[in-house]
Scaffold this active site. Structure first.
Site, PDB file in Angstrom:
ATOM      1  N   GLU A 122      25.965  38.575  47.565  1.00 50.64           N
ATOM      2  CA  GLU A 122      25.277  39.387  48.568  1.00 50.64           C
ATOM      3  C   GLU A 122      26.063  40.645  48.907  1.00 50.64           C
ATOM      4  O   GLU A 122      25.477  41.705  49.165  1.00 50.64           O
ATOM      5  CB  GLU A 122      25.037  38.560  49.832  1.00 50.64           C
ATOM      6  CG  GLU A 122      24.055  37.408  49.667  1.00 50.64           C
ATOM      7  CD  GLU A 122      24.701  36.164  49.054  1.00 50.64           C
ATOM      8  OE1 GLU A 122      23.978  35.185  48.818  1.00 50.64           O
ATOM      9  OE2 GLU A 122      25.941  36.171  48.803  1.00 50.64           O
ATOM     10  N   PRO A 150      34.727  31.965  36.050  1.00 47.59           N
ATOM     11  CA  PRO A 150      34.258  31.051  37.100  1.00 47.59           C
ATOM     12  C   PRO A 150      33.787  31.809  38.331  1.00 47.59           C
ATOM     13  O   PRO A 150      34.334  32.858  38.698  1.00 47.59           O
ATOM     14  CB  PRO A 150      35.498  30.201  37.417  1.00 47.59           C
ATOM     15  CG  PRO A 150      36.364  30.327  36.199  1.00 47.59           C
ATOM     16  CD  PRO A 150      36.130  31.714  35.692  1.00 47.59           C
ATOM     17  N   ARG A 151      32.772  31.251  38.980  1.00 51.88           N
ATOM     18  CA  ARG A 151      32.210  31.879  40.170  1.00 51.88           C
ATOM     19  C   ARG A 151      33.180  31.829  41.347  1.00 51.88           C
ATOM     20  O   ARG A 151      33.272  32.775  42.122  1.00 51.88           O
ATOM     21  CB  ARG A 151      30.898  31.171  40.540  1.00 51.88           C
ATOM     22  CG  ARG A 151      30.203  31.699  41.792  1.00 51.88           C
ATOM     23  CD  ARG A 151      29.606  33.066  41.553  1.00 51.88           C
ATOM     24  NE  ARG A 151      28.807  33.520  42.669  1.00 51.88           N
ATOM     25  CZ  ARG A 151      28.160  34.689  42.703  1.00 51.88           C
ATOM     26  NH1 ARG A 151      28.228  35.501  41.668  1.00 51.88           N
ATOM     27  NH2 ARG A 151      27.448  35.040  43.748  1.00 51.88           N
ATOM     28  N   MET A 172      39.663  38.705  40.664  1.00 49.96           N
ATOM     29  CA  MET A 172      38.498  39.100  41.448  1.00 49.96           C
ATOM     30  C   MET A 172      38.219  40.592  41.238  1.00 49.96           C
ATOM     31  O   MET A 172      39.130  41.389  41.056  1.00 49.96           O
ATOM     32  CB  MET A 172      38.734  38.828  42.933  1.00 49.96           C
ATOM     33  CG  MET A 172      38.961  37.354  43.271  1.00 49.96           C
ATOM     34  SD  MET A 172      37.536  36.312  42.905  1.00 49.96           S
ATOM     35  CE  MET A 172      36.363  36.953  44.107  1.00 49.96           C
ATOM     36  N   GLY A 173      36.951  40.939  41.243  1.00 51.58           N
ATOM     37  CA  GLY A 173      36.565  42.345  41.187  1.00 51.58           C
ATOM     38  C   GLY A 173      36.571  42.974  39.813  1.00 51.58           C
ATOM     39  O   GLY A 173      36.490  44.198  39.696  1.00 51.58           O
ATOM     40  N   GLU A 174      36.670  42.158  38.756  1.00 50.57           N
ATOM     41  CA  GLU A 174      36.727  42.715  37.406  1.00 50.57           C
ATOM     42  C   GLU A 174      35.523  42.312  36.556  1.00 50.57           C
ATOM     43  O   GLU A 174      35.543  42.493  35.344  1.00 50.57           O
ATOM     44  CB  GLU A 174      38.001  42.259  36.698  1.00 50.57           C
ATOM     45  CG  GLU A 174      39.270  42.852  37.254  1.00 50.57           C
ATOM     46  CD  GLU A 174      40.469  42.603  36.352  1.00 50.57           C
ATOM     47  OE1 GLU A 174      41.102  43.589  35.944  1.00 50.57           O
ATOM     48  OE2 GLU A 174      40.754  41.422  36.039  1.00 50.57           O
ATOM     49  N   ASN A 233      22.610  36.665  39.070  1.00 50.25           N
ATOM     50  CA  ASN A 233      21.981  37.950  38.787  1.00 50.25           C
ATOM     51  C   ASN A 233      22.280  38.455  37.370  1.00 50.25           C
ATOM     52  O   ASN A 233      23.432  38.748  37.042  1.00 50.25           O
ATOM     53  CB  ASN A 233      22.475  38.955  39.830  1.00 50.25           C
ATOM     54  CG  ASN A 233      21.982  40.355  39.568  1.00 50.25           C
ATOM     55  OD1 ASN A 233      20.938  40.541  38.969  1.00 50.25           O
ATOM     56  ND2 ASN A 233      22.742  41.337  40.014  1.00 50.25           N
TER      57      ASN A 233
END
Length: 421
Positions: free
Chosen positions: A60, A268-269, A308-310, A334
């Protein structure tokens, strides 16, 4: 009366909610930090009449990012407050916006927390991303005359059935909304059937089609491929959940029969699964490396993205992307980002959370649905056909570009509501 009993039950369960935070903090320490914010304590006191955006977690927050950036650009003096529920969502807010927004965790849904919270931040508008609705929050906003827009709203058939079971709570909550900006007409109709007045519905499209790709993303992907080996195939499993990485690891040997140097990129999420995914790959007897430990060398077979963020940078280096959350009954994730990158994209059969997006891409042959029972066969069909992958990627980019514009529509609606407020 229904909200009274809901509040009573919520109050009784509150100690369990706090205990759950502490329990989840074993793997992600972020759940044990800033707990006071969940009881309405504010780390900041922004100016009144600002824009308050609530984004539950990572997905989100990423969906809200283009909208928030557009609002900052068009209204540079507007205070913006962003709340999240998860620490991973919090990390995304900090990474994307730094000190340019006020960030805090969303308080628990009890009137005793909402009254002082709203009195202190005095927002001019609350924008809730997708479907994160809380009965007491909606009632408190109505009491304090804060307009509420549910943006990028989606309502799957399964979710609609769930909300319908609690219509005594759902209907008043929806009626308190100022506006629902739905992703498509089908989801919008489900909101109306649940009690939303028809004059409070706008179909604006999905903001996720307005994905903001970095200018140098293609060059970043090429740099990764140069490090990994330009000639080898790269299969990415994006935003995976427990039980999905294992499915890819189980068929890896069969995939290697056609592509012996195949690199399996597992993303991984949730950060708390990084260790488990790495261990599963090692138990499968494969050569594993983690992103945090450096780039994949030529001998690496499984590369675990424990950063994270990649996501965009990593996906830009893949030949084929399989969306996680879709091989198990989770609802999918998504697929727009890999499509926007021009990547051939697959999804499993469980994609109810993004049904409209998937259907739009499938209709143009920009995405394919695969079954777990024949996963290896379906993946090999695309790995063995570079021309098919290229065509699918180009078509995906066209579909994404043709569906842009939802962000600007939300900006216009927000401006009108802030002006009235």
């Amino acid at each position: 009366m229904a909200r009274f009993f809901y509040t009573l039950l919520y109050s009784c369960l509150l100690p369990l909610f706090v205990a759950r935070l502490w329990w989840r903090g074993r793997q992600n320490p972020g759940y044990r930090q800033r707990i006071a914010e969940r009881f309405g304590r504010l780390p900041h006191r922004p100016s009144a009449n600002g824009l308050w955006v609530h984004a539950v977690s990572v997905g989100e927050t990423l969906a809200a990012a283009p909208y928030i950036k557009a609002m900052q650009q068009q209204y540079p003096d507007l205070p913006i407050i962003v709340t999240t529920t998860t620490p991973t969502g919090s990390e995304q807010v900090k990474r994307l916006f730094g000190e340019r927004v006020f960030h805090m965790f969303l308080p628990y849904d009890l009137p005793v927390f909402w009254k002082p919270f709203l009195r202190r931040i005095q927002p001019g508008l609350l924008v809730v991303m997708e479907t994160e609705l809380w009965p007491n929050l909606m009632a408190a906003c109505e009491q304090h005359q804060v307009p509420v827009m549910l943006a990028n709203a989606r309502m799957s058939e399964k979710s609609a059935r769930g909300y319908a079971k609690f219509s005594a709570l759902t209907t008043p909550m929806l009626q308190r909304l100022t506006l629902v900006a739905a992703q498509n007409a089908t989801d919008g109709q489900r909101f109306i059937e649940l009690g939303l007045p028809e004059n409070k519905l706008e179909v604006t499209g999905s903001v996720k089609f307005d994905v903001d790709l970095p200018i140098d993303i293609e060059r970043a992907g090429e740099a990764l491929r140069a490090q990994w080996g330009e000639s080898r195939k790269v299969l990415a499993l994006a935003s995976s959940h427990a039980g999905e990485d294992e499915q890819l690891l189980a068929i890896y040997s069969r995939l290697r029969e056609s592509h012996d140097d195949l690199l399996l990129l597992l993303i991984p999420r949730h950060p708390e699964r990084f260790d488990a995914v790495t261990q599963a790959a090692k138990q499968a007897g494969l050569n594993v490396q983690r992103r945090s430990q450096g780039n994949a060398n030529p001998d690496c077979q499984v590369y675990v993205a424990d950063s994270m963020g990649e996501m965009l940078q990593l996906l830009s280096a893949a030949d084929l992307v399989l969306m996680g959350g879709s091989l198990i009954p989770h609802g999918g994730h998504n697929p727009i980002e890999p499509a926007a990158l021009g990547k051939a994209t697959l999804t499993g059969p469980h994609y109810t959370n993004f049904a409209a997006v998937v259907d739009a891409l499938v209709a143009e042959q920009a995405l394919a649905v695969v079954e777990p029972e024949q996963l290896a066969q379906d993946i090999l069909q695309y790995l063995n056909d570079p021309a098919l992958c290229q065509l699918m990627g180009q078509t995906g980019q066209r579909v994404v570009n043709n569906n842009r514009g939802a962000v600007q529509r939300l900006v216009l609606l927000s401006a009108e509501m802030l002006k009235r407020a």
